[in-house]
Design an enzyme around this catalytic site. Structure first.
Site, short mmCIF file in Angstrom:
data_model
loop_
_atom_site.label_atom_id
_atom_site.label_comp_id
_atom_site.label_asym_id
_atom_site.label_seq_id
_atom_site.Cartn_x
_atom_site.Cartn_y
_atom_site.Cartn_z
N CYS A 82 26.33 32.61 32.21
CA CYS A 82 26.70 31.54 33.15
C CYS A 82 28.15 31.74 33.63
CB CYS A 82 26.47 30.17 32.51
SG CYS A 82 26.45 28.82 33.70
N ILE A 138 22.35 25.73 33.81
CA ILE A 138 23.21 24.55 33.86
C ILE A 138 24.33 24.82 34.87
CG2 ILE A 138 24.71 23.00 32.55
CD1 ILE A 138 23.20 23.97 30.00
N ARG A 139 24.29 24.14 36.00
CA ARG A 139 25.26 24.42 37.08
C ARG A 139 25.41 25.94 37.25
NH1 ARG A 139 30.81 22.05 37.24
NH2 ARG A 139 30.95 22.86 35.14
N HIS A 174 21.43 30.45 29.85
CA HIS A 174 22.01 30.29 28.51
C HIS A 174 20.97 30.58 27.43
CE1 HIS A 174 25.75 28.03 29.66
NE2 HIS A 174 25.02 27.77 30.73
N GLU A 176 21.54 31.26 24.43
CA GLU A 176 22.03 30.76 23.14
C GLU A 176 21.53 29.35 22.83
OE1 GLU A 176 23.74 30.96 25.88
OE2 GLU A 176 25.07 29.23 26.09
#
Length: 195
Positions: A82, A138-139, A174, A176
């Site tokens: 990201c 996410i964004r 992401h 993770e």
């Protein structure tokens, strides 16, 4: 490299703990990295998500920008997720004032390209060499274009979301956060191969 590689997570902002856990699950010795002397001791580095402008400014504040650029140029295996993907780009289409990158992958990226925080989503992404993974966006940025030296590993919605160039790996999403450690295992394999 027979022993577990030592892989740092740039611990200035973002999902540091989650990456440490995922790397440990992928058979690496994982540790946070905030200072140049800590960077000098690792075999590979993860640059986590967060806010790319903030990471850029904190890296400058901690005296890390040039050491990061030098080690990545010298071939240190690095994985950016990201905001970390943005940090590895040669160029940002819409940078904030004063925002800098480390470079390492011939790509042009667009920040927040998939929308704002409330437009975050999850989607299955087919990653070359890994298979389908659950992508948490996410964004998230996307990669507008890559240079001849970069390999596109995955796309979503017609946009590039995973790229590899030499010892550098980057994803818009992401891994993770999902409990699926295959992307981290891919990176650990890259670190072993570089050793």
């Amino acid at each position: 490299m027979n022993n577990p590689p030592v892989i740092g997570v740039l611990a200035l902002q973002g999902d540091v703990r989650e990456h440490l856990i995922a790397l440990a699950a992928a058979d690496a010795v994982a540790r946070p990295v905030r200072r140049p002397e800590e960077l000098a001791e690792v075999d590979g580095l993860v640059i986590p998500g967060g806010e790319s402008t903030t990471i850029s400014k904190l890296a400058a504040l901690f005296g890390m920008l040039e050491p990061l650029r030098e080690r990545v140029r010298a071939g240190l295996p690095v994985y950016g997720t990201c905001a970390g993907l943005i940090m590895l780009a040669d160029k940002i289409l819409d940078p904030r004032s004063g925002q800098e990158t480390i470079g390492g992958i011939e790509m042009i990226v667009r920040r927040n390209a998939f929308g704002r925080q409330n437009e975050s989503f999850e989607a299955t992404v087919e990653v070359a060499g890994v298979g389908p993974v659950e992508g948490v966006f996410i964004r998230a940025p996307w990669v507008e274009s890559v240079g001849a030296g970069a390999e596109v590993l995955a796309e979503h919605g017609g946009h590039i979301v995973a790229v590899r160039q030499g010892n550098a790996l980057a994803t818009s999403f992401h891994p993770e956060l999902t409990g699926d450690h295959r992307m981290h295992a891919l990176f650990v394999d890259m670190v072993r191969a570089a050793g």
